[in-house]
Design an enzyme around this catalytic site. Structure first.
Site, PDB file in Angstrom:
ATOM      1  N   LYS A 168       0.705   0.050   5.518  1.00 54.71           N
ATOM      2  CA  LYS A 168      -0.608   0.121   4.885  1.00 54.71           C
ATOM      3  C   LYS A 168      -0.935   1.564   4.518  1.00 54.71           C
ATOM      4  O   LYS A 168      -0.708   2.484   5.306  1.00 54.71           O
ATOM      5  CB  LYS A 168      -1.657  -0.451   5.835  1.00 54.71           C
ATOM      6  N   SER A 170      -9.329  -4.891   4.659  1.00 56.17           N
ATOM      7  CA  SER A 170      -8.730  -3.821   3.890  1.00 56.17           C
ATOM      8  C   SER A 170      -7.209  -3.901   3.816  1.00 56.17           C
ATOM      9  O   SER A 170      -6.577  -3.058   3.161  1.00 56.17           O
ATOM     10  CB  SER A 170      -9.141  -2.471   4.474  1.00 56.17           C
ATOM     11  N   SER A 185     -10.104  -6.759   9.146  1.00 59.65           N
ATOM     12  CA  SER A 185      -9.243  -6.368   8.030  1.00 59.65           C
ATOM     13  C   SER A 185      -7.802  -6.857   8.111  1.00 59.65           C
ATOM     14  O   SER A 185      -7.041  -6.688   7.156  1.00 59.65           O
ATOM     15  CB  SER A 185      -9.240  -4.843   7.877  1.00 59.65           C
TER      16      SER A 185
END
Length: 476
Positions: A80, A156, A180
């Site tokens: 990520k 996210s 997230s």
């Protein structure tokens, strides 16, 4: 060996690599080809590291041929883009930091790379991970669920979820500060695990003493999630909250858990906001299956409501965290490149006094204690993950930046409390509706009962809670 290598789970890919039935170069090239074919429509990556990946795969093949082995050796992986990768661009989802190339890996990123994972690239994320949808000024396209390209893959960790669900990665690194990992897992029909506080060294801004964000896996299967957790569950020696499990996750998931007491609720706690019927259906079918498996399932009242005081506290908390990140990372002459929502939150955080920060955290702690009290009489909580299906593009900012946080809470209302309590939480797929949109459920365990929680998830998977239904691009 199947022609479609992405049909194999990560667990099966590792077994084939170790047996010499598959090379890491072959596997890596397969995924790079799929990224080239599909990422333009998915928005899953901010950076693709094709040359580095081929080099790392060649080195992995050499190590395997020489008899070496490590837990993820030769397996492609995405990191990520909120987390530092040595020598690889790390944007934090921000155009203001689009040229940042760290010298060292973040702690957990380093563990995954040291375990032999092949870095295919950085997965897409909103600016500083501040929204439950993945859209920024770094990439040309938001991350969308491959089940419907007109809807967000959430956030996210939206890029990570889109990549795994579409077969662009076998498994992905992610993180969860208010849902997230879990909301992207649900929008993309995946398994997503948020570990207990301290199992994985948290990623917190300097000056934050109320850690809510923790890294974890996004995967197609519970076994694949366990693979990553075994590597990630090595907190640093300086981690104030750090602890280690007694067993490997990959060992416990083969054994069914003891009979558990399961508390169930579906209310949102927000005035005027009710869950979609398919969201309720997901919880009910999971509750019925848990009863069939011998667990004691009881509906309970919602532990805490989202009153105006709590909503204001969460708004201030997010503002405080974003302000810390902006002040520590963004040069003054580049703040003009920040998104309007980031600037909105930064302004909130900049105006907070120390007393207001402490009061904010006290309000959130009071709500968290109400949820923890449930676990005096229960081992696990079962709830929805989201109040409805994946959200159409443009929904969250349709009423201006000041309304974004309220619209996000209405949709992801079920997830933040487990971040406040530090409990382990796993999102599991449930079903697709008549429009082909995914729904899922959330299971939350007692603090530091991560092994038990993942064993329960594996039991539900074995009992066919969900089908392995792929999106249209899977076979393309």
């Amino acid at each position: 060996m199947t022609d479609a290598l992405h049909d194999l789970t990560a667990t099966a890919q590792l077994a084939a690599l170790r047996a010499g039935e598959l090379s890491s170069r072959e596997l890596t090239a397969h995924y790079l080809d799929r990224i080239a074919d599909h990422d333009d429509e998915l928005g899953a990556f901010t950076t693709v590291t094709a040359e580095l990946a081929i080099e790392e795969a060649a080195q992995a093949d050499k190590r395997i041929a020489e008899g070496e082995w490590s837990p993820l050796l030769g397996l492609p992986l995405g990191i990520k883009d909120l987390f530092a990768t040595a020598g690889v661009r790390t944007t934090f989802g921000s155009a203001a930091l689009s040229d940042t190339v760290p010298d060292v890996d973040g702690w957990t990123t380093g563990l995954l790379r040291q375990a032999g994972a092949i870095l295919l690239g950085k997965t897409n994320t909103p600016e500083f991970g501040s929204t439950c949808y993945t859209e920024n000024a770094v990439t040309a396209k938001p991350s969308v669920t491959p089940y419907d390209l007109t809807r967000y893959a959430s956030g996210s960790s939206g890029g990570a979820a889109a990549a795994v669900a579409a077969g662009l990665l076998p498994v992905a690194h992610a993180s969860d500060g208010a849902g997230s990992i879990r909301t992207p897992a649900t929008t993309c029909h995946l398994v997503g695990m948020k570990p207990s506080l301290g199992l994985v060294t948290p990623n917190v801004p300097p000056g934050s003493f109320f850690p809510t964000t923790i890294e974890g896996p996004l995967a197609r299967t519970v076994a694949d999630a366990a693979l990553l957790l075994d590597v990630m569950a090595q907190p640093s020696s300086g981690d104030l909250h750090g602890w280690r499990p007694e067993q490997l996750f990959t060992d416990v998931i083969s054994q069914p858990p003891r009979p558990l007491r399961v508390a169930v609720w579906t209310e949102t706690g927000l005035d005027g906001v009710t869950p979609h019927p398919e969201t309720v259906r997901a919880v009910k079918r999971t509750a019925a299956l848990l009863e069939e498996l011998g667990h004691d399932v009881q509906e309970v009242p919602l532990p805490s409501i989202w009153d105006e005081q709590l909503r204001d506290a969460m708004r201030r908390h997010f503002g405080y965290l974003v302000n810390l990140v902006v002040e520590s990372l963004v040069p003054t002459d580049r703040k003009g490149l920040l998104t309007p929502y980031t600037l909105f939150l930064d302004d909130i955080g900049a105006q907070l006094s120390g007393a207001e920060v402490l009061t904010t955290q006290a309000i959130m702690a009071r709500s968290a204690s109400s949820y923890l009290a449930v676990f005096e009489q229960a081992d696990v909580a079962l709830t929805p993950v989201t109040s409805g299906p994946p959200v159409p593009l443009g929904h969250f900012d349709s009423a201006g930046v000041e309304a974004i946080i309220d619209l996000m809470l209405e949709w992801s209302v079920y997830t933040p409390w487990a971040n406040l309590t530090g409990q382990p939480a796993v999102a599991l797929p449930s079903h697709l509706d008549h429009d082909g949109l995914p729904y899922g459920v959330q299971l939350v365990g007692r603090p530091r009962h991560d092994l038990e929680l993942l064993a329960l998830a594996a039991q539900l998977e074995s009992a066919a809670l969900w089908d392995d239904v792929h999106p249209p691009c899977w076979s393309q």
